[in-house]
Design an enzyme around this catalytic site. Structure first.
Site, PDB file in Angstrom:
ATOM      1  N   ASP A  53      -7.555 -10.084 -43.516  1.00  0.00           N
ATOM      2  CA  ASP A  53      -8.669 -10.378 -43.980  1.00  0.00           C
ATOM      3  C   ASP A  53      -8.822 -11.725 -44.613  1.00  0.00           C
ATOM      4  O   ASP A  53      -7.833 -12.406 -45.406  1.00  0.00           O
ATOM      5  CB  ASP A  53      -9.001  -9.528 -45.499  1.00  0.00           C
ATOM      6  CG  ASP A  53      -8.589  -7.932 -45.055  1.00  0.00           C
ATOM      7  OD1 ASP A  53      -8.368  -7.607 -43.915  1.00  0.00           O
ATOM      8  OD2 ASP A  53      -8.460  -7.135 -45.948  1.00  0.00           O
ATOM      9  N   GLU A 235     -13.333  -0.418 -48.043  1.00  0.00           N
ATOM     10  CA  GLU A 235     -12.548  -1.555 -48.418  1.00  0.00           C
ATOM     11  C   GLU A 235     -13.109  -2.916 -48.446  1.00  0.00           C
ATOM     12  O   GLU A 235     -14.318  -2.806 -47.869  1.00  0.00           O
ATOM     13  CB  GLU A 235     -11.343  -1.573 -47.106  1.00  0.00           C
ATOM     14  CG  GLU A 235     -10.379  -0.764 -46.824  1.00  0.00           C
ATOM     15  CD  GLU A 235      -9.420  -0.876 -45.789  1.00  0.00           C
ATOM     16  OE1 GLU A 235      -8.312  -0.346 -45.885  1.00  0.00           O
ATOM     17  OE2 GLU A 235      -9.802  -1.485 -44.722  1.00  0.00           O
TER      18      GLU A 235
HETATM   19  C1  FRU Z   1      -8.521  -4.396 -45.206  1.00  0.00           C
HETATM   20  C2  FRU Z   1      -7.170  -4.214 -45.825  1.00  0.00           C
HETATM   21  C3  FRU Z   1      -7.378  -4.198 -47.342  1.00  0.00           C
HETATM   22  C4  FRU Z   1      -6.220  -4.555 -47.742  1.00  0.00           C
HETATM   23  C5  FRU Z   1      -5.503  -5.462 -46.883  1.00  0.00           C
HETATM   24  C6  FRU Z   1      -4.138  -5.337 -46.609  1.00  0.00           C
HETATM   25  O1  FRU Z   1      -8.278  -4.923 -43.741  1.00  0.00           O
HETATM   26  O2  FRU Z   1      -6.721  -2.946 -45.339  1.00  0.00           O
HETATM   27  O3  FRU Z   1      -8.183  -3.118 -47.792  1.00  0.00           O
HETATM   28  O4  FRU Z   1      -6.252  -4.981 -49.187  1.00  0.00           O
HETATM   29  O5  FRU Z   1      -6.377  -4.942 -45.656  1.00  0.00           O
HETATM   30  O6  FRU Z   1      -3.690  -6.376 -45.797  1.00  0.00           O
END
Ligand code: FRU
Length: 511
Positions: A53, A235
């Protein structure tokens, strides 16, 4: 550049151009490490190792900051850090040292960053305005011990314009109330109440919190249990306004994994009202910012005024850890300007490549009025040499296909199917597909526009294609991994499709 028309038998009109001089060879000095197979040339990707992300995106002092989920020890997801890059134009990026490292409270998961102009946090010193990052700490040890409250929110601040960060000694600032999924804080300033609003993903819904100082947080409300798509966990949310005519419309985005419209990860959004406490949606159904399989966890930059610029992770949790790149894994989408359109009584987000991208425009080919008559097959063929932007306009949309192919017969087919009223991208025969069972598929996005007129922009890179149709109402992003670069482009229609204008740019590598 040579352009020639040829009329062939059976009423087929072929318009060819030979574009071997479109890109001057050797014109762009590429960083050595950005020449590997499948390496994106016009998208952000880390020099090496794992990325997911985008995080902490904030514009400050003429720089766009991009932090990102990063694991410096492997090309597979692991203990998360915040990698860091900056850009002055949203196109060219400078890599910086890792900004945040895991500590005893856990890995550094996704989150956001704000400019604390009024020094509400008290982190500012000697008149220096603090940047404050708000992120989830994921305690994997606690998770392994079977605890539930292993995700908590922490903050860090920077007094040197985002280059180095100090974690707050009072972390975590928002403790887990007993929820397995309690993460990805996106914080914005709500001027009416002079409070910060945190939008947090809490399993299958959003929880809003408010704070006067970014350190102590109060729960305001929840949204979403009964709304939108629930095929997976929510998320990476975002909350912001977009203007429609003179109206301020609130947008709430929430990524969902799995459960996207074309399987796996995708980002849904709601339009509605927000009063500093509660979000009231205008609609109950699901709308998607990008229907393709490869745009996830995207959010907008903070501190960009009325302009809202969105960037997503160009992958999908269904196969992200197995895509066939060796040195690094994943890239970001290109930055996109968000807008709103109203169709009947409903608001829809539009996404368009940021205009800053024109700085990498190289040779341009423009053709007007490519037409057929009497239901002949129209064909337009050209050579592709590296990244490109293709734009088509027409007064009347008809079914068509655009095929990118290479010498060994691999291809990506993009098109519009009038009977289904869908745009589609077909990557069944796009090269390496066996790393994931469902990767080789045809994906669709409904045509939302109800107008006859049509426009399409395709952003083509060595390992991805982004489709923006009808002023960015229908959007799709896909990655692919051909054995060799796609070198030919071919547009076809059997339906009397009149292309008003076709503009084709070769794009210079950003590296
Ligand atoms: C989304 C996610 C988020 C988390 C991160 C962990 O892709 O799962 O919810 O903070 O990636 O790398």
């Amino acid at each position: 550049m040579k352009i020639f028309y040829s009329h062939l038998r059976y009423g087929i009109i072929i318009l060819c151009f030979v574009s071997c001089d479109i890109v001057k060879k050797g014109q762009q000095t590429k960083a050595k490490e950005y020449n590997e197979p499948h390496r994106p040339q016009i998208h952000f990707s880390p020099v090496q190792k794992w990325m997911n992300d985008p995080n902490g995106m904030v514009f400050y002092n003429h720089q766009y900051h991009l932090f990102y989920q990063y694991y410096p020890d492997s090309t597979i997801w692991g203990p998360m850090h915040w990698g860091h890059a900056t850009s002055k134009d949203l196109v060219h990026w400078t890599h910086h040292p890792i900004a945040l490292y895991p500590d005893s409270l856990g890995y550094i998961f996704s989150g956001s960053a704000v400019v604390d102009f009024n020094n509400t946090s008290g982190f500012g010193k000697d008149g220096k305005i603090p940047l404050v990052a708000i992120f989830t700490q994921h305690n994997s040890k606690a998770q392994k011990e079977g605890k539930i409250d292993f995700q908590n929110q922490s903050i860090a601040y920077s007094l040197d314009d985002g280059m180095t960060w100090t974690k707050y000694s009072g972390n975590p600032v928002l403790k887990n109330p007993g929820l397995r999924d309690f993460r990805d804080p996106k914080v914005m300033w709500y001027d009416e109440t002079k409070k910060w609003i945190m939008t947090l993903a809490t399993h299958d819904h959003i929880t809003f919190f408010s704070s006067k100082d970014l350190k102590s947080w109060t729960k305001e409300s929840e949204f979403g249990k009964e709304f939108g798509a629930h095929g997976g966990v929510w998320e990476c949310p975002d909350l912001f306004t977009l203007n429609y005519m003179d109206q301020k419309i609130w947008v709430l985005m929430a990524s969902l994994n799995p459960g996207g419209p074309n399987k796996g990860s995708a980002t849904q959004y709601f339009t509605g009202k927000f009063d500093g406490k509660e979000f009231i949606p205008f609609q109950t159904d699901t709308q998607w910012i990008d229907y393709g399989p490869d745009d996830y966890a995207g959010v907008t930059w903070s501190n960009t005024g009325n302009r809202k610029i969105f960037l997503g992770w160009m992958s999908n949790w269904q196969y992200a850890t197995r895509v066939p790149t060796e040195k690094w894994r994943s890239a970001m989408t290109i930055p996109r300007d968000l807008g709103l359109e109203k169709i009947e009584d409903k608001y829809f987000i539009t996404s368009q490549p940021v205009p800053e991208m024109s700085v990498i425009d190289d040779k341009r080919l423009e053709l007007k009025k490519i037409a057929t008559s009497n239901n002949e097959i129209t064909k337009w063929m050209g050579n592709l040499s590296g990244p490109a932007r293709l734009r088509l306009t027409s007064d009347k949309i008809e079914s068509f296909t655009i095929t990118l192919s290479n010498a060994v017969g691999e291809q990506i087919v993009v098109g519009y199917d009038k009977a289904a009223n869908n745009y589609f991208i077909d990557r069944r025969n796009s090269g390496k597909v066996s790393f994931e069972k469902g990767f080789a598929g045809i994906h669709t996005v409904p045509r939302l526009s109800n107008k006859d007129v049509f426009d399409l922009t395709l952003i083509i890179d060595n390992a991805s294609i982004e489709l923006f149709a009808d002023n960015g109402l229908s959007v799709m992003t896909e990655v692919f991994f051909p054995g060799s670069l796609f070198s030919a482009i071919n547009i076809q229609s059997t339906n009397n499709f009149r292309i008003n204008s076709l503009t084709y740019y070769n794009l210079k590598s950003i590296w």
